[in-house]
Design a protein around this motif. Structure first.
Motif, PDB file in Angstrom:
ATOM      1  N   LEU A  95      -6.482  34.010  86.174  1.00 33.37           N
ATOM      2  CA  LEU A  95      -7.324  33.139  85.357  1.00 33.37           C
ATOM      3  C   LEU A  95      -6.506  32.323  84.376  1.00 33.37           C
ATOM      4  O   LEU A  95      -6.944  31.278  83.907  1.00 33.37           O
ATOM      5  CB  LEU A  95      -8.344  33.985  84.586  1.00 33.37           C
ATOM      6  CG  LEU A  95      -9.462  34.615  85.407  1.00 33.37           C
ATOM      7  CD1 LEU A  95     -10.385  35.402  84.500  1.00 33.37           C
ATOM      8  CD2 LEU A  95     -10.255  33.554  86.153  1.00 33.37           C
ATOM      9  N   ALA A  96      -5.299  32.791  84.048  1.00 31.48           N
ATOM     10  CA  ALA A  96      -4.454  32.053  83.113  1.00 31.48           C
ATOM     11  C   ALA A  96      -4.029  30.709  83.674  1.00 31.48           C
ATOM     12  O   ALA A  96      -3.633  29.809  82.941  1.00 31.48           O
ATOM     13  CB  ALA A  96      -3.220  32.885  82.767  1.00 31.48           C
ATOM     14  N   PHE A  97      -4.110  30.543  85.001  1.00 32.23           N
ATOM     15  CA  PHE A  97      -3.688  29.301  85.636  1.00 32.23           C
ATOM     16  C   PHE A  97      -4.861  28.530  86.209  1.00 32.23           C
ATOM     17  O   PHE A  97      -4.680  27.635  87.011  1.00 32.23           O
ATOM     18  CB  PHE A  97      -2.661  29.606  86.740  1.00 32.23           C
ATOM     19  CG  PHE A  97      -1.409  30.235  86.209  1.00 32.23           C
ATOM     20  CD1 PHE A  97      -0.386  29.447  85.713  1.00 32.23           C
ATOM     21  CD2 PHE A  97      -1.284  31.605  86.166  1.00 32.23           C
ATOM     22  CE1 PHE A  97       0.759  30.021  85.199  1.00 32.23           C
ATOM     23  CE2 PHE A  97      -0.129  32.186  85.655  1.00 32.23           C
ATOM     24  CZ  PHE A  97       0.893  31.395  85.169  1.00 32.23           C
ATOM     25  N   SER A  98      -6.077  28.876  85.803  1.00 29.58           N
ATOM     26  CA  SER A  98      -7.255  28.168  86.283  1.00 29.58           C
ATOM     27  C   SER A  98      -7.913  27.436  85.124  1.00 29.58           C
ATOM     28  O   SER A  98      -7.531  27.588  83.968  1.00 29.58           O
ATOM     29  CB  SER A  98      -8.246  29.148  86.914  1.00 29.58           C
ATOM     30  OG  SER A  98      -8.906  29.894  85.903  1.00 29.58           O
ATOM     31  N   HIS A  99      -8.930  26.641  85.434  1.00 31.32           N
ATOM     32  CA  HIS A  99      -9.686  25.925  84.405  1.00 31.32           C
ATOM     33  C   HIS A  99     -10.962  26.671  84.026  1.00 31.32           C
ATOM     34  O   HIS A  99     -11.737  26.178  83.211  1.00 31.32           O
ATOM     35  CB  HIS A  99     -10.034  24.521  84.891  1.00 31.32           C
ATOM     36  CG  HIS A  99      -8.838  23.623  84.997  1.00 31.32           C
ATOM     37  ND1 HIS A  99      -8.074  23.275  83.912  1.00 31.32           N
ATOM     38  CD2 HIS A  99      -8.273  23.022  86.076  1.00 31.32           C
ATOM     39  CE1 HIS A  99      -7.088  22.483  84.303  1.00 31.32           C
ATOM     40  NE2 HIS A  99      -7.190  22.321  85.603  1.00 31.32           N
ATOM     41  N   PHE A 100     -11.165  27.845  84.589  1.00 32.02           N
ATOM     42  CA  PHE A 100     -12.333  28.669  84.257  1.00 32.02           C
ATOM     43  C   PHE A 100     -11.990  29.574  83.077  1.00 32.02           C
ATOM     44  O   PHE A 100     -10.894  30.121  83.001  1.00 32.02           O
ATOM     45  CB  PHE A 100     -12.727  29.519  85.467  1.00 32.02           C
ATOM     46  CG  PHE A 100     -13.749  30.580  85.150  1.00 32.02           C
ATOM     47  CD1 PHE A 100     -15.083  30.246  85.013  1.00 32.02           C
ATOM     48  CD2 PHE A 100     -13.364  31.904  84.990  1.00 32.02           C
ATOM     49  CE1 PHE A 100     -16.028  31.222  84.729  1.00 32.02           C
ATOM     50  CE2 PHE A 100     -14.300  32.889  84.705  1.00 32.02           C
ATOM     51  CZ  PHE A 100     -15.632  32.544  84.580  1.00 32.02           C
ATOM     52  N   THR A 101     -12.897  29.718  82.138  1.00 36.00           N
ATOM     53  CA  THR A 101     -12.665  30.603  81.002  1.00 36.00           C
ATOM     54  C   THR A 101     -13.955  31.302  80.598  1.00 36.00           C
ATOM     55  O   THR A 101     -15.053  30.766  80.802  1.00 36.00           O
ATOM     56  CB  THR A 101     -12.088  29.823  79.799  1.00 36.00           C
ATOM     57  OG1 THR A 101     -11.774  30.736  78.735  1.00 36.00           O
ATOM     58  CG2 THR A 101     -13.078  28.783  79.274  1.00 36.00           C
ATOM     59  N   GLY A 110     -17.196  28.839  80.476  1.00 37.91           N
ATOM     60  CA  GLY A 110     -17.050  27.392  80.575  1.00 37.91           C
ATOM     61  C   GLY A 110     -15.749  26.939  81.194  1.00 37.91           C
ATOM     62  O   GLY A 110     -15.094  27.677  81.933  1.00 37.91           O
ATOM     63  N   PHE A 111     -15.355  25.717  80.843  1.00 39.05           N
ATOM     64  CA  PHE A 111     -14.185  25.017  81.388  1.00 39.05           C
ATOM     65  C   PHE A 111     -13.129  24.880  80.295  1.00 39.05           C
ATOM     66  O   PHE A 111     -13.452  24.731  79.119  1.00 39.05           O
ATOM     67  CB  PHE A 111     -14.619  23.635  81.883  1.00 39.05           C
ATOM     68  CG  PHE A 111     -13.489  22.694  82.204  1.00 39.05           C
ATOM     69  CD1 PHE A 111     -12.938  22.654  83.479  1.00 39.05           C
ATOM     70  CD2 PHE A 111     -12.985  21.845  81.220  1.00 39.05           C
ATOM     71  CE1 PHE A 111     -11.898  21.783  83.762  1.00 39.05           C
ATOM     72  CE2 PHE A 111     -11.957  20.966  81.506  1.00 39.05           C
ATOM     73  CZ  PHE A 111     -11.408  20.942  82.785  1.00 39.05           C
ATOM     74  N   LYS A 112     -11.859  24.913  80.682  1.00 35.87           N
ATOM     75  CA  LYS A 112     -10.779  24.705  79.718  1.00 35.87           C
ATOM     76  C   LYS A 112      -9.677  23.872  80.356  1.00 35.87           C
ATOM     77  O   LYS A 112      -9.532  23.802  81.577  1.00 35.87           O
ATOM     78  CB  LYS A 112     -10.185  26.044  79.264  1.00 35.87           C
ATOM     79  CG  LYS A 112      -9.437  26.786  80.374  1.00 35.87           C
ATOM     80  CD  LYS A 112      -8.795  28.056  79.870  1.00 35.87           C
ATOM     81  CE  LYS A 112      -8.041  28.749  81.027  1.00 35.87           C
ATOM     82  NZ  LYS A 112      -7.390  29.993  80.593  1.00 35.87           N
ATOM     83  N   ASN A 113      -8.876  23.219  79.507  1.00 33.30           N
ATOM     84  CA  ASN A 113      -7.641  22.565  79.941  1.00 33.30           C
ATOM     85  C   ASN A 113      -6.698  22.510  78.743  1.00 33.30           C
ATOM     86  O   ASN A 113      -6.923  23.198  77.746  1.00 33.30           O
ATOM     87  CB  ASN A 113      -7.915  21.179  80.548  1.00 33.30           C
ATOM     88  CG  ASN A 113      -8.574  20.221  79.566  1.00 33.30           C
ATOM     89  OD1 ASN A 113      -8.507  20.404  78.346  1.00 33.30           O
ATOM     90  ND2 ASN A 113      -9.223  19.187  80.090  1.00 33.30           N
ATOM     91  N   SER A 114      -5.657  21.705  78.812  1.00 34.43           N
ATOM     92  CA  SER A 114      -4.673  21.671  77.739  1.00 34.43           C
ATOM     93  C   SER A 114      -5.238  21.055  76.456  1.00 34.43           C
ATOM     94  O   SER A 114      -4.720  21.298  75.368  1.00 34.43           O
ATOM     95  CB  SER A 114      -3.439  20.874  78.178  1.00 34.43           C
ATOM     96  OG  SER A 114      -3.805  19.534  78.521  1.00 34.43           O
ATOM     97  N   PHE A 115      -6.312  20.283  76.566  1.00 33.72           N
ATOM     98  CA  PHE A 115      -6.900  19.605  75.407  1.00 33.72           C
ATOM     99  C   PHE A 115      -8.126  20.342  74.880  1.00 33.72           C
ATOM    100  O   PHE A 115      -8.384  20.352  73.679  1.00 33.72           O
ATOM    101  CB  PHE A 115      -7.284  18.174  75.797  1.00 33.72           C
ATOM    102  CG  PHE A 115      -7.788  17.332  74.667  1.00 33.72           C
ATOM    103  CD1 PHE A 115      -6.902  16.727  73.783  1.00 33.72           C
ATOM    104  CD2 PHE A 115      -9.149  17.146  74.468  1.00 33.72           C
ATOM    105  CE1 PHE A 115      -7.362  15.945  72.723  1.00 33.72           C
ATOM    106  CE2 PHE A 115      -9.618  16.368  73.423  1.00 33.72           C
ATOM    107  CZ  PHE A 115      -8.716  15.762  72.550  1.00 33.72           C
TER     108      PHE A 115
END
Length: 208
Positions: free
Chosen positions: A56-62, A88-93
């Motif tokens: 999960l650390a490398f996905s956009h799911f959180t 929800g969703f996550k990314n670098s921002f």
């Protein structure tokens, strides 16, 4: 002629069943490179198809969970113990954009509030940041005393501080100002003298 045909078939089958050393070496190198790439990115084999079970650390799911307390600032004895879950969703921002739900129970009066809300959380920068903004907006389904369950607008705005971050999880604390709206009908039903209940809210949580 038949002999030559049999020899041709024999050598062709041998080439298919027993590939050359060069070809075998190429296949071994390719397999090793794939394994090295997976290891380098922190993926572990969990199934027959490793790519289908990425960390999960490398996905956009959180997703995550929070616990804390809300202090009633309007003196209506509605201070609560709170427990929430998020997805929800996550990314670098964006730390998370998604949905949350909680169970908030009054410490003294036993009233129950169940907020369901959209959540947005970001430091508004792509680089690592110690602090972030937390915004929530939705509805809360409340039961005050012996009254029927009623719903009203709910929202919160706060600032969070990251406590610890690893490759798999992030812990944090958030201090927010939360607002529970009461429409006129609900206000009269529970005999409150205000349309707004304000809370100072402190939560500690972890997301994955």
């Amino acid at each position: 002629m038949v002999k030559n045909l049999l020899l041709t078939i024999f050598f062709a089958a041998g080439a298919l069943l027993f590939p050359s050393r060069a070809q075998a070496a190429r296949e071994a190198t390719t397999a090793k490179a794939t394994t090295d790439t997976i290891s380098k990115n922190g993926f572990e084999r969990e199934s027959l198809v490793p790519q289908s079970t990425l960390s999960l650390a490398f996905s956009h799911f959180t997703w995550g969970a929070e616990a804390g307390s809300s202090l009633d600032m309007t003196s209506h004895d509605l201070s609560t113990f709170d427990a929430d879950v998020l997805i929800g969703f996550k990314n670098s921002f964006i730390k998370i954009v998604g949905f949350g739900a909680g169970i908030h129970r009054s410490i003294h009066s036993g009233n129950n509030m169940i907020p369901v809300y959209a959540v947005f959380r970001s430091s508004f920068r792509s680089k690592p940041s110690l602090c972030f903004i937390n915004l929530q907006a939705g509805y809360s389904f409340n039961t005050y005393g012996d009254s029927k369950t009623m719903s009203d607008l709910y929202g919160a705005l706060g600032i969070g501080v990251n406590l610890q971050k690893t490759s798999k999880a992030s812990s944090y604390v958030i201090l927010s100002l939360a607002c529970q709206h009461l429409n006129d009908k609900n206000k009269e039903s529970i005999k409150f003298d205000t349309n707004y209940i304000l809370f100072a809210k402190l939560m500690i949580g972890v997301t994955f």
